[in-house]
Design a protein around this motif. Structure first.
Motif, PDB file in Angstrom:
ATOM      1  N   TYR A 158      49.183 149.028  55.532  1.00 33.38           N
ATOM      2  CA  TYR A 158      48.603 150.300  55.963  1.00 33.38           C
ATOM      3  C   TYR A 158      49.658 151.093  56.713  1.00 33.38           C
ATOM      4  N   SER A 208      43.796 153.976  59.999  1.00 36.30           N
ATOM      5  CA  SER A 208      44.077 153.201  58.788  1.00 36.30           C
ATOM      6  C   SER A 208      43.925 151.706  59.063  1.00 36.30           C
ATOM      7  N   TYR A 209      44.340 151.272  60.253  1.00 30.21           N
ATOM      8  CA  TYR A 209      44.184 149.870  60.650  1.00 30.21           C
ATOM      9  C   TYR A 209      42.706 149.512  60.737  1.00 30.21           C
ATOM     10  N   THR A 255      41.257 149.215  57.277  1.00 30.76           N
ATOM     11  CA  THR A 255      41.694 147.953  56.669  1.00 30.76           C
ATOM     12  C   THR A 255      40.821 146.799  57.137  1.00 30.76           C
ATOM     13  N   ASN A 272      47.929 141.372  57.551  1.00 34.62           N
ATOM     14  CA  ASN A 272      48.249 142.777  57.284  1.00 34.62           C
ATOM     15  C   ASN A 272      49.630 143.129  57.791  1.00 34.62           C
ATOM     16  N   ASN A 294      51.953 146.725  58.867  1.00 36.78           N
ATOM     17  CA  ASN A 294      51.952 148.177  59.075  1.00 36.78           C
ATOM     18  C   ASN A 294      53.282 148.784  58.642  1.00 36.78           C
ATOM     19  N   VAL A 347      46.158 150.371  51.991  1.00 36.33           N
ATOM     20  CA  VAL A 347      45.047 151.223  52.434  1.00 36.33           C
ATOM     21  C   VAL A 347      45.633 152.530  52.956  1.00 36.33           C
ATOM     22  N   PHE A 359      39.107 156.495  53.010  1.00 35.42           N
ATOM     23  CA  PHE A 359      40.310 155.693  52.761  1.00 35.42           C
ATOM     24  C   PHE A 359      40.168 155.004  51.410  1.00 35.42           C
TER      25      PHE A 359
END
Length: 372
Positions: free
Chosen positions: A107, A115-116, A119, A128, A130, A150, A274
């Motif tokens: 993301y 966005s996090y 996700t 994940n 970033n 994402v 998203f």
């Protein structure tokens, strides 16, 4: 002067002859598509259709009917093209099974960004990674660093995130999921700061747009930053009471900031859509949204023809967006969302017609929508 009964009787006789000729024409169209399939030809032949129109217009004696005749011929060819499309053998779609275990998701932003949050909502607790920019997420997916990405695609109050529409086409990935997220924007400041202390704020351009009324009312200067949560981190490190950030409450907690003014978004129904992107097409049984992208011939009625096909198949069109086509001034790539599932024969038939009636066509995905 003929009476109405006589006129209607003559029209019925003409209609009967038209039906007979129409069936004859469609039978020939069937032979045409067989030939085209055997010889690897496209159904739409632009120069041939122009030739047919011009040849028939030259036969018209009553010149006052020219526009009507042109529409009549064009509609006949559109119907014929749709019929030919229904006879074309469908190439089987290569559909992959969704993966949710042992995956890595990328993301844009930092922990605490929207966005996090999207996700986490879509995938739950998952490995994940970033990235600094939206395109970095696409690049990571291309290099197999991650299994899914994402990214935000559109906000309910400020519209499309255009870069990500362009990246979808550029990288040729698929949309495999959607997560809608309510976006509550907050004015964040360092510990002990007050609203009246803040003279400047930093945030993503979307965050600034979504809170413009509040910022203008309080005469606060706006400064763009690449991400809302990164802006919060920057303000925390700066430790200046005159500088604030527009970000989420989660970002405030993560970076030790105070929420000076909660919920300052212009629109209290502020949502962001998203999308989850993947390298392969997925179409789970509960998928209810189909996305596609296409370009059109630069001529009158080409977009109308697409809309007609969707309407004639009784399919709901949820969204249409256009983006400039690089290298082709004043031409566009269209992005359309419709309701449906690739397991529905009617949907497949519509997509087949759309392929024939567009210049370039690409199925972007069939996916489940969460948080709607």
């Amino acid at each position: 002067m003929k009476d109405l009964k006589t006129c209607r009787q003559e029209i019925d006789e003409i209609d009967a002859e038209l039906i007979r000729l129409f069936e004859k024409r469609m039978a020939v169209s069937r032979d045409v598509v067989k030939y085209k399939v055997e010889h690897g030809m496209k159904i739409f032949q632009k120069e041939r259709e122009k030739e047919v129109i011009n040849k028939n217009l030259a036969r018209v004696k009553n010149k006052g009917l020219l526009n009507y005749i042109k529409n009549f011929i064009t509609n006949n060819m559109n119907i014929s093209r749709a019929y030919q499309a229904s006879l074309m053998p469908n190439s089987p779609l290569k559909i992959a099974q969704p993966r949710r275990e042992g995956i890595k998701v990328g993301y844009q932003g930092v922990p605490g960004s929207f966005s996090y949050q999207a996700t986490k909502k879509y995938f739950g607790e998952v490995n994940n990674q970033n990235y600094e920019r939206f395109e970095d997420v696409f690049e990571a997916l291309k290099k197999n660093e991650i299994d899914y990405g994402v990214v935000p695609l559109e906000n309910s109050s400020t519209g499309a995130i255009n870069d990500n529409y362009d990246f979808i086409t550029q990288y040729e990935f698929f949309i495999v999921g959607e997560q809608q997220l309510y976006i509550s924007q907050n004015l964040l400041g360092v510990k002990g700061a007050k609203i009246e202390d803040v003279k400047d704020v930093y945030s993503h351009p979307q965050g600034l747009l979504q809170t413009s009324k509040f910022l203008d009312e309080h005469h606060i200067g706006k400064h763009r930053y690449r991400n809302t949560a990164v802006a919060a981190k920057f303000v925390a490190e700066l430790n200046d009471p005159t500088v604030g950030a527009i970000a989420s409450s989660e970002a405030a907690e993560l970076y030790g900031l105070d929420i000076l003014a909660p919920g300052i978004e212009n629109d209290k129904s502020n949502h962001t859509r998203f999308i989850v992107i993947g390298r392969e097409l997925e179409a789970p049984i509960d998928a209810e949204r189909i996305s596609m992208a296409f370009t059109l011939r630069h001529e009158v009625g080409s977009l109308f023809e697409v809309m007609r096909i969707i309407k004639d198949h009784f399919i709901n069109m949820a969204r249409i967006e256009s983006r400039p086509l690089p290298g082709n001034p004043w031409e566009y790539c269209f992005y359309v969302d419709i309701d449906g599932n690739l397991g529905d024969y009617n949907v497949l038939a519509a997509l087949q017609e759309l392929k024939v009636s567009t210049d370039q066509f690409r199925l972007l995905g069939n996916y489940e929508r969460k948080g709607v």
